[in-house]
Design an enzyme around this catalytic site. Sequence first.
Site, PDB file in Angstrom:
ATOM      1  N   CYS C 100      30.639   5.902 -97.177  1.00  0.00           N
ATOM      2  CA  CYS C 100      30.534   5.011 -97.547  1.00  0.00           C
ATOM      3  C   CYS C 100      28.735   4.148 -97.633  1.00  0.00           C
ATOM      4  O   CYS C 100      29.037   3.207 -98.550  1.00  0.00           O
ATOM      5  CB  CYS C 100      30.648   3.895 -96.068  1.00  0.00           C
ATOM      6  SG  CYS C 100      32.358   4.596 -95.361  1.00  0.00           S
ATOM      7  N   HIS C 104      27.681   1.254-100.170  1.00  0.00           N
ATOM      8  CA  HIS C 104      26.703  -0.071 -99.511  1.00  0.00           C
ATOM      9  C   HIS C 104      25.769   0.488 -98.207  1.00  0.00           C
ATOM     10  O   HIS C 104      25.767   0.429 -97.708  1.00  0.00           O
ATOM     11  CB  HIS C 104      27.922  -0.330 -98.119  1.00  0.00           C
ATOM     12  CG  HIS C 104      29.634  -0.589 -98.921  1.00  0.00           C
ATOM     13  ND1 HIS C 104      29.865  -1.491 -99.231  1.00  0.00           N
ATOM     14  CD2 HIS C 104      30.688   0.172 -99.013  1.00  0.00           C
ATOM     15  CE1 HIS C 104      31.317  -1.674-100.211  1.00  0.00           C
ATOM     16  NE2 HIS C 104      30.999  -0.036 -99.229  1.00  0.00           N
ATOM     17  N   CYS C 246      54.978  -4.326 -78.940  1.00  0.00           N
ATOM     18  CA  CYS C 246      55.404  -6.039 -78.694  1.00  0.00           C
ATOM     19  C   CYS C 246      57.645  -5.700 -79.296  1.00  0.00           C
ATOM     20  O   CYS C 246      58.609  -6.154 -78.121  1.00  0.00           O
ATOM     21  CB  CYS C 246      55.742  -7.175 -78.570  1.00  0.00           C
ATOM     22  SG  CYS C 246      54.029  -8.456 -78.126  1.00  0.00           S
TER      23      CYS C 246
END
Lengths: 151, 108, 285
Positions: C100, C104, C246
Amino acid sequence: MKLTRRQALSFSTGAIAFTIAGMRIGPAFANAEDTSAAVQAFSGGAEPQSGMMTLKAPEIAENGNTVPVSVTVESPMTADDYVESVAIYAEGNPNPEVVVFNFTPMSGEASATTRMRLAKTQNVVAVAKTSTGKVYIDKREVKVTIGGCGG
Amino acid sequence: MATAKPRVKVPKSASAGEVITIKTLISHNMESGQRKDKEGNAIPRNIINKFECFFNGTPVFSCDIDPAISANPYFEFTAKVMEAGTFRFVWTDDDGKVYDTEKKIALD
Amino acid sequence: MNLIRKSMVVGGVIGFSLTMGLAAQADPDEDQLFIDGKEIVTEVTAAPDSPFETLYSGWRYRSDETQSLQADDFENPGFGAVDQAIEQFDVVEGAAGKSCASCHEGGAEEFAGLRAKLPRWNASTGKPETLEHIINECRTERMQAEPWKWESKDMLGMTALIGLQSRGMPVEVQTDGEMTPWFQKGKDLYYTRVGQLDMSCANCHEDNNGNMIRADHLSQGQINGFPVYRLKWSGLGSIHRRFKGCMDNIRAKPYKRGSDEFVALELYVASRGQGLSVETPAVRN
């Protein structure tokens, strides 16, 4: 409050299934006798006194997976007179033993906090043993809730 | 469990004789031995069974741990600081692995 | 026969306690959340088109013990995964030989503000994208590495680390323009009754938030704290895991994590929390 009667009934039905299943396949749990035997073994049979130790735990735990628990024992914590250890037991778990905290005079205070698992609503018991042979006890009931829809 | 990872919080400094609070947490599943897999076989117990804290090599605090301690076990306790030095923290896994870390503390 | 009689007794008791629970109004508490001295906004006045007058973070519905776990990053058990993600950020993986950090260079801090605006429109795919999509696109396109599974430890840790960079910033998702049909689809899903219990998201989180569903205090179903460390899960979980849970609870067949349906629902539910602070990684029961 806008739940219809039908929805409320549906909830109840789900809850019943859950409850019955729980009764049928529930594992064997420890009980007050197992715990008191464990306390006896830990304390070496000395009569435990109350008042010198505080066991702190929530009255109601939102989830039994992570229940905060703290113990504090009044003690000078000197080389001559200190709390050696505090054991915590859960009467309603599959096994009563939770943890034993071992202190030294370098601990400064006989105080510790952790997070425990409680299988259901039950009594939590803490027993302290000092270097001078005294034994203290404290006990709290913790209600363990089951979330919506048994989930 | 190769991913167990300790975190500890110790004040950077303290005055002589001060009692400080130490917080520790280690990432660990704490598999209790009470659970079953999808085929109904018991999942073997695998927990951190002991935690110890030393200061300059001398024991300060320790725990004997049972499966009723939550996943990612957290311990908070105190230590009386008389001199500058190094705290060492050691976690012992059922599988024989030992995780440790150190923190220095200075005197004010 | 015995079994039936017992069931009826149990059913009676539970039916009674449910009614009692619902009758006892238990609104969100008055507590305020500060983390490292910084205020996290857990209550905002809702926009005029919101079904609510006031938006409340789910944190406000939790017990003091659960709340305190989130008020201190050390006590928050979700930070173990954040620490691991900080290390993972520098790990080179894939055929391109990149981590990464190769692109970055400023570290995860470069992503400050991103979480607050997700899901966002992705012009090249012609769809909204979530944080999981963005991370996996980096992995497959730039790193030429295997994508992470939606609910894997690596993905949860990385979404927590990147989300944390926006903590305290207000949720601000785009719902107009290209997003309009997705927003509408999410809204339709939110209000559609499904499953054997024949319930929609709104039945619990709009009509009954603040009430008790058995022993659980129903919240507005805000998603500003995800991934959250849930005590029940003993670990971090994604927004889509919560949606699936849910749907399982109301005995419906859940959509898949990362499906268009759940992405649309994520967009709509995020929009119902406009202005609440990002809390990633939050702690819930």
